[in-house]
Design an enzyme around this catalytic site. Structure first.
Site, PDB file in Angstrom:
ATOM      1  N   LYS A 171      21.708   1.343  -7.640  1.00 38.25           N
ATOM      2  CA  LYS A 171      22.986   2.052  -7.768  1.00 38.25           C
ATOM      3  C   LYS A 171      23.805   1.697  -6.533  1.00 38.25           C
ATOM      4  O   LYS A 171      23.607   2.267  -5.456  1.00 38.25           O
ATOM      5  CB  LYS A 171      22.707   3.558  -7.822  1.00 38.25           C
ATOM      6  CG  LYS A 171      23.734   4.376  -8.561  1.00 38.25           C
ATOM      7  CD  LYS A 171      25.118   4.372  -7.987  1.00 38.25           C
ATOM      8  CE  LYS A 171      25.323   5.260  -6.780  1.00 38.25           C
ATOM      9  NZ  LYS A 171      26.702   5.107  -6.241  1.00 38.25           N
ATOM     10  N   GLY A 224      22.561   5.582   3.687  1.00 38.38           N
ATOM     11  CA  GLY A 224      23.838   6.286   3.616  1.00 38.38           C
ATOM     12  C   GLY A 224      23.860   7.456   4.577  1.00 38.38           C
ATOM     13  O   GLY A 224      23.239   7.399   5.642  1.00 38.38           O
ATOM     14  N   SER A 225      24.545   8.520   4.189  1.00 36.71           N
ATOM     15  CA  SER A 225      24.771   9.629   5.117  1.00 36.71           C
ATOM     16  C   SER A 225      23.558  10.569   5.169  1.00 36.71           C
ATOM     17  O   SER A 225      22.819  10.702   4.186  1.00 36.71           O
ATOM     18  CB  SER A 225      26.000  10.415   4.666  1.00 36.71           C
ATOM     19  OG  SER A 225      25.787  10.914   3.367  1.00 36.71           O
ATOM     20  N   VAL A 228      23.523  13.197   2.215  1.00 37.79           N
ATOM     21  CA  VAL A 228      23.020  12.731   0.915  1.00 37.79           C
ATOM     22  C   VAL A 228      21.535  12.370   1.027  1.00 37.79           C
ATOM     23  O   VAL A 228      20.768  12.600   0.088  1.00 37.79           O
ATOM     24  CB  VAL A 228      23.863  11.552   0.383  1.00 37.79           C
ATOM     25  CG1 VAL A 228      23.298  11.028  -0.920  1.00 37.79           C
ATOM     26  CG2 VAL A 228      25.313  11.996   0.184  1.00 37.79           C
ATOM     27  N   GLY A 229      21.124  11.867   2.180  1.00 38.55           N
ATOM     28  CA  GLY A 229      19.704  11.575   2.381  1.00 38.55           C
ATOM     29  C   GLY A 229      18.850  12.820   2.149  1.00 38.55           C
ATOM     30  O   GLY A 229      17.783  12.755   1.531  1.00 38.55           O
ATOM     31  N   GLU A 246      17.512   5.526   5.400  1.00 36.03           N
ATOM     32  CA  GLU A 246      18.188   4.921   6.562  1.00 36.03           C
ATOM     33  C   GLU A 246      19.554   5.573   6.640  1.00 36.03           C
ATOM     34  O   GLU A 246      20.409   5.363   5.784  1.00 36.03           O
ATOM     35  CB  GLU A 246      18.287   3.408   6.354  1.00 36.03           C
ATOM     36  CG  GLU A 246      18.341   2.667   7.661  1.00 36.03           C
ATOM     37  CD  GLU A 246      19.747   2.530   8.187  1.00 36.03           C
ATOM     38  OE1 GLU A 246      20.263   3.532   8.745  1.00 36.03           O
ATOM     39  OE2 GLU A 246      20.333   1.459   8.031  1.00 36.03           O
ATOM     40  N   CYS A 280      25.740   1.123  10.506  1.00 31.33           N
ATOM     41  CA  CYS A 280      24.780   2.173  10.880  1.00 31.33           C
ATOM     42  C   CYS A 280      24.323   1.977  12.322  1.00 31.33           C
ATOM     43  O   CYS A 280      24.123   2.937  13.049  1.00 31.33           O
ATOM     44  CB  CYS A 280      23.611   2.196   9.925  1.00 31.33           C
ATOM     45  SG  CYS A 280      22.813   0.603   9.714  1.00 31.33           S
ATOM     46  N   GLU A 379      28.426  10.694  13.810  1.00 35.95           N
ATOM     47  CA  GLU A 379      28.718   9.314  13.429  1.00 35.95           C
ATOM     48  C   GLU A 379      30.159   9.255  12.908  1.00 35.95           C
ATOM     49  O   GLU A 379      30.482   9.833  11.871  1.00 35.95           O
ATOM     50  CB  GLU A 379      27.732   8.897  12.339  1.00 35.95           C
ATOM     51  CG  GLU A 379      27.696   7.427  12.084  1.00 35.95           C
ATOM     52  CD  GLU A 379      26.621   7.048  11.060  1.00 35.95           C
ATOM     53  OE1 GLU A 379      26.373   7.827  10.122  1.00 35.95           O
ATOM     54  OE2 GLU A 379      26.048   5.961  11.210  1.00 35.95           O
TER      55      GLU A 379
HETATM   56  P1  NAD Z   1      27.145   8.532   1.092  1.00 36.88           P
HETATM   57  O1  NAD Z   1      25.853   8.917   1.681  1.00 36.88           O
HETATM   58  O2  NAD Z   1      27.923   9.555   0.365  1.00 36.88           O
HETATM   59  O3  NAD Z   1      26.943   7.300   0.067  1.00 36.88           O
HETATM   60  C1  NAD Z   1      25.892   6.352   0.129  1.00 36.88           C
HETATM   61  C2  NAD Z   1      25.376   6.090  -1.292  1.00 36.88           C
HETATM   62  O4  NAD Z   1      24.843   7.302  -1.824  1.00 36.88           O
HETATM   63  C3  NAD Z   1      26.461   5.640  -2.276  1.00 36.88           C
HETATM   64  O5  NAD Z   1      25.920   4.703  -3.189  1.00 36.88           O
HETATM   65  C4  NAD Z   1      26.802   6.920  -2.995  1.00 36.88           C
HETATM   66  O6  NAD Z   1      27.334   6.718  -4.286  1.00 36.88           O
HETATM   67  C5  NAD Z   1      25.451   7.593  -3.077  1.00 36.88           C
HETATM   68  N1  NAD Z   1      25.496   9.037  -3.243  1.00 36.88           N
HETATM   69  C6  NAD Z   1      26.472   9.898  -2.827  1.00 36.88           C
HETATM   70  N2  NAD Z   1      26.164  11.166  -3.197  1.00 36.88           N
HETATM   71  C7  NAD Z   1      24.989  11.102  -3.848  1.00 36.88           C
HETATM   72  C8  NAD Z   1      24.153  12.082  -4.461  1.00 36.88           C
HETATM   73  N3  NAD Z   1      24.474  13.369  -4.486  1.00 36.88           N
HETATM   74  N4  NAD Z   1      23.000  11.674  -5.016  1.00 36.88           N
HETATM   75  C9  NAD Z   1      22.650  10.356  -4.999  1.00 36.88           C
HETATM   76  N5  NAD Z   1      23.400   9.395  -4.465  1.00 36.88           N
HETATM   77  C10 NAD Z   1      24.553   9.747  -3.881  1.00 36.88           C
HETATM   78  O7  NAD Z   1      27.990   7.905   2.185  1.00 36.88           O
HETATM   79  P2  NAD Z   1      29.586   7.756   2.163  1.00 36.88           P
HETATM   80  O8  NAD Z   1      30.296   8.950   1.615  1.00 36.88           O
HETATM   81  O9  NAD Z   1      29.867   6.490   1.454  1.00 36.88           O
HETATM   82  O10 NAD Z   1      29.881   7.712   3.695  1.00 36.88           O
HETATM   83  C11 NAD Z   1      29.853   8.931   4.431  1.00 36.88           C
HETATM   84  C12 NAD Z   1      29.213   8.745   5.765  1.00 36.88           C
HETATM   85  O11 NAD Z   1      27.859   8.269   5.574  1.00 36.88           O
HETATM   86  C13 NAD Z   1      29.842   7.673   6.614  1.00 36.88           C
HETATM   87  O12 NAD Z   1      30.940   8.122   7.302  1.00 36.88           O
HETATM   88  C14 NAD Z   1      28.696   7.312   7.519  1.00 36.88           C
HETATM   89  O13 NAD Z   1      28.591   8.218   8.557  1.00 36.88           O
HETATM   90  C15 NAD Z   1      27.495   7.448   6.626  1.00 36.88           C
HETATM   91  N6  NAD Z   1      27.057   6.148   6.104  1.00 36.88           N
HETATM   92  C16 NAD Z   1      26.016   5.546   6.717  1.00 36.88           C
HETATM   93  C17 NAD Z   1      25.572   4.317   6.274  1.00 36.88           C
HETATM   94  C18 NAD Z   1      24.424   3.633   6.905  1.00 36.88           C
HETATM   95  O14 NAD Z   1      24.316   2.416   6.869  1.00 36.88           O
HETATM   96  N7  NAD Z   1      23.488   4.354   7.478  1.00 36.88           N
HETATM   97  C19 NAD Z   1      26.196   3.671   5.218  1.00 36.88           C
HETATM   98  C20 NAD Z   1      27.283   4.319   4.605  1.00 36.88           C
HETATM   99  C21 NAD Z   1      27.683   5.561   5.053  1.00 36.88           C
END
Ligand code: NAD
Length: 477
Positions: A171, A224-225, A228-229, A246, A280, A379
């Site tokens: 995804k 990701g964030s 959401v993690g 991560e 990241c 971050e």
């Molecule tokens: P996010 O965590 O919302 O998105 C990352 C992924 O998770 C995307 O594919 C998104 O569609 C998916 N996602 C979002 N909500 C979800 C849910 N409820 N269940 C399952 N999957 C879900 O990140 P973002 O909104 O794109 O960015 C927000 C913050 O996250 C950024 O400002 C940054 O601080 C952080 N971020 C970190 C990394 C990293 O490499 N560690 C990458 C992107 C964002």
């Protein structure tokens, strides 16, 4: 319009709804992807399971390696095309987009070679019992990919999973799907069987959540964030599904008075402007020995003032941020800095020809940032570098460790004993001494501690994460 990619075919989403794809350089829509639902995840997970049971489970490691090597070559051959897609979709300057495409080719090359080097062990049994271990794939793995480095994160996550013998459901971020849909086509052309690699696009709270909950997914890799993690881990915990997380960082660059500043300055600048700070492992805090605080800030300030930001196709130092909400997020941090009276040392410049509708942010250097302020703790995910002074080594270590994150740290000193002490005392997944990411190729394991996540991707270590260990004891006496 782009379709999902399931069982080596372009498949429309069940809902019939679409998401506009925006070019961050001008803020205009130029493409559409499927707004998928749990129905589509179900279809992809079934295709992956079928492939696993009918074919992939019985495909030898050597053959998986050959397929990955063919895919690596195909990605390298299409590097310009993939870079062009990534440039428009993510706003990446040309050279950075091309570097990402070549990094993807290198991930597949590395995992192609690693496939048949993944061994179990023979353990001491008894006279009449032989004991050994097998490394087995989890089965069907789910991969939730962010928008900042789609090609690279796909490579380190999906490359390792396929090499270890899993079938994958991916995804991508709703903001960055296009290059991965193209890579999936290349994988089919390279000979990957239908169902080995499936891509389903859509919003995180809809289709990402459906993936995390799906009973047919045996392992989840998420980048990701932290927010959401946590959700993913909660979903996975309900059915005891393992996860690799991560979640980013607030990584310090620690500069001692004896450091080689000629080497440190460009590395410190690059570590916060690469991908416009949306990385990241961005080095977003610079902790400076008070003996050289003003001197180093002068040099960093001069470097920041020379930086130029503009449309991705202009291939300047920085492109735009990914989307309007990310730009707003950075603005909110900067306005908090202003309210708190945090001094601004220097800023780069957005070029005049940049469209006003694009999501641009000039790189910004701030000084005397209080360590407890949210600018020093959270971050930002934009090109904002926060400087603060330290008195001595203990103070530097305390500041370095004083956030919830623990991903990467850079240490700049010529003192060999101090290099080792700092490497030991800093709580982070990676410590780079007198460099920041040099040699940090696909071969090196990567991941975090604390709120930066857990588990490792990249390198051989990832293959352990994408497998489960079976112990076999055979009594023959
Ligand atoms: P996010 O965590 O919302 O998105 C990352 C992924 O998770 C995307 O594919 C998104 O569609 C998916 N996602 C979002 N909500 C979800 C849910 N409820 N269940 C399952 N999957 C879900 O990140 P973002 O909104 O794109 O960015 C927000 C913050 O996250 C950024 O400002 C940054 O601080 C952080 N971020 C970190 C990394 C990293 O490499 N560690 C990458 C992107 C964002």
């Amino acid at each position: 319009m782009q379709h999902n990619f399931i069982a080596n075919a372009a498949v429309p989403g069940a809902s019939g709804r679409l998401i506009d794809v925006i070019d961050p350089s001008d803020g205009q829509p130029f493409e559409q992807v499927q707004r998928s639902t749990e129905h589509d995840i179900d279809q992809a997970a079934s295709a992956a399971r079928q492939c696993l049971e009918a074919l992939w489970r019985h495909t030898g490691a050597q053959e998986r390696g050959r397929l990955l090597m063919r895919l690596s070559a195909a990605v390298a051959d299409h590097a310009d095309e993939l870079a062009a897609i990534e440039q428009r979709d993510c706003g990446k300057p040309t050279r950075q987009a091309r570097a990402d495409a070549l990094a993807l080719a290198r991930y597949f090359e590395f995992y192609a070679g690693a496939c048949d080097k993944l061994h179990g062990q023979t353990l001491p049994g008894t006279q009449d019992t032989s004991v050994f271990t097998w490394r087995e794939p989890h089965g069907v793995t789910g991969h939730i990919i962010p928008w900042n480095y789609p090609l690279q994160i796909f490579g380190r996550s999906v490359g390792g999973a396929l090499a270890a013998g899993n079938c994958c459901v991916v995804k991508p971020s709703e903001d960055a799907c296009l290059s991965l849909l193209r890579v999936a086509q290349l994988a089919a052309e390279a000979g990957f069987p239908a169902g080995a690699l499936n891509i389903v696009t859509g919003y995180g709270h809809e289709v990402g959540d459906a993936l995390a909950r799906h009973p047919g997914i045996d392992h989840i890799s998420f980048t990701g964030s932290p927010r959401v993690g946590t959700l993913i881990q909660q979903r996975a915990a309900e059915r005891h599904c393992p996860v690799t997380l991560e979640l980013g960082g607030k990584s310090p660059q620690i500069v001692f008075a004896d450091a080689d500043l000629d080497a440190a300055v460009p590395a410190i600048v690059n570590a916060i402007i690469q991908n416009a700070g949306q990385t990241c492992s961005a080095g977003s805090r610079v902790l400076i020995d008070e003996l050289i605080y003003d001197k180093l800030l002068d040099r960093l300030g001069a470097a920041f003032e020379a930086l130029r930001v503009g449309p991705a196709a202009m291939d300047l130092d920085l492109g735009p941020l990914i989307r309007a909400s990310q730009q707003q997020r950075v603005w909110d941090f900067l306005s908090d800095a202003q309210v708190a009276g945090i001094p601004l040392v220097a800023q780069g410049r957005v070029v005049d020809s940049a469209p006003e509708t694009g999501f641009y942010q000039a790189p910004t250097l701030l000084r005397d940032v209080p360590p407890e302020h949210r600018l020093a703790q959270e971050e930002i995910f934009g090109p904002v570098l926060c400087a603060m002074p330290f008195r001595d080594e203990d103070h530097a270590v305390a500041l370095a460790n004083a956030t919830r994150y623990g991903l990467v740290a850079g240490v700049w000193t010529r003192d060999g004993a101090r290099q080792f002490r700092l490497a030991r005392r800093i709580r982070a997944g990676q410590v780079f001494v007198n460099n920041y990411g040099a040699g940090g190729g696909v071969e090196l394991p990567f991941g975090g501690v604390k709120s930066s996540g857990h588990g490792r991707e990249k390198g051989f270590e990832a293959l352990y994460g994408f497998t489960t260990l079976k112990t076999v004891a055979i009594r023959h006496g």
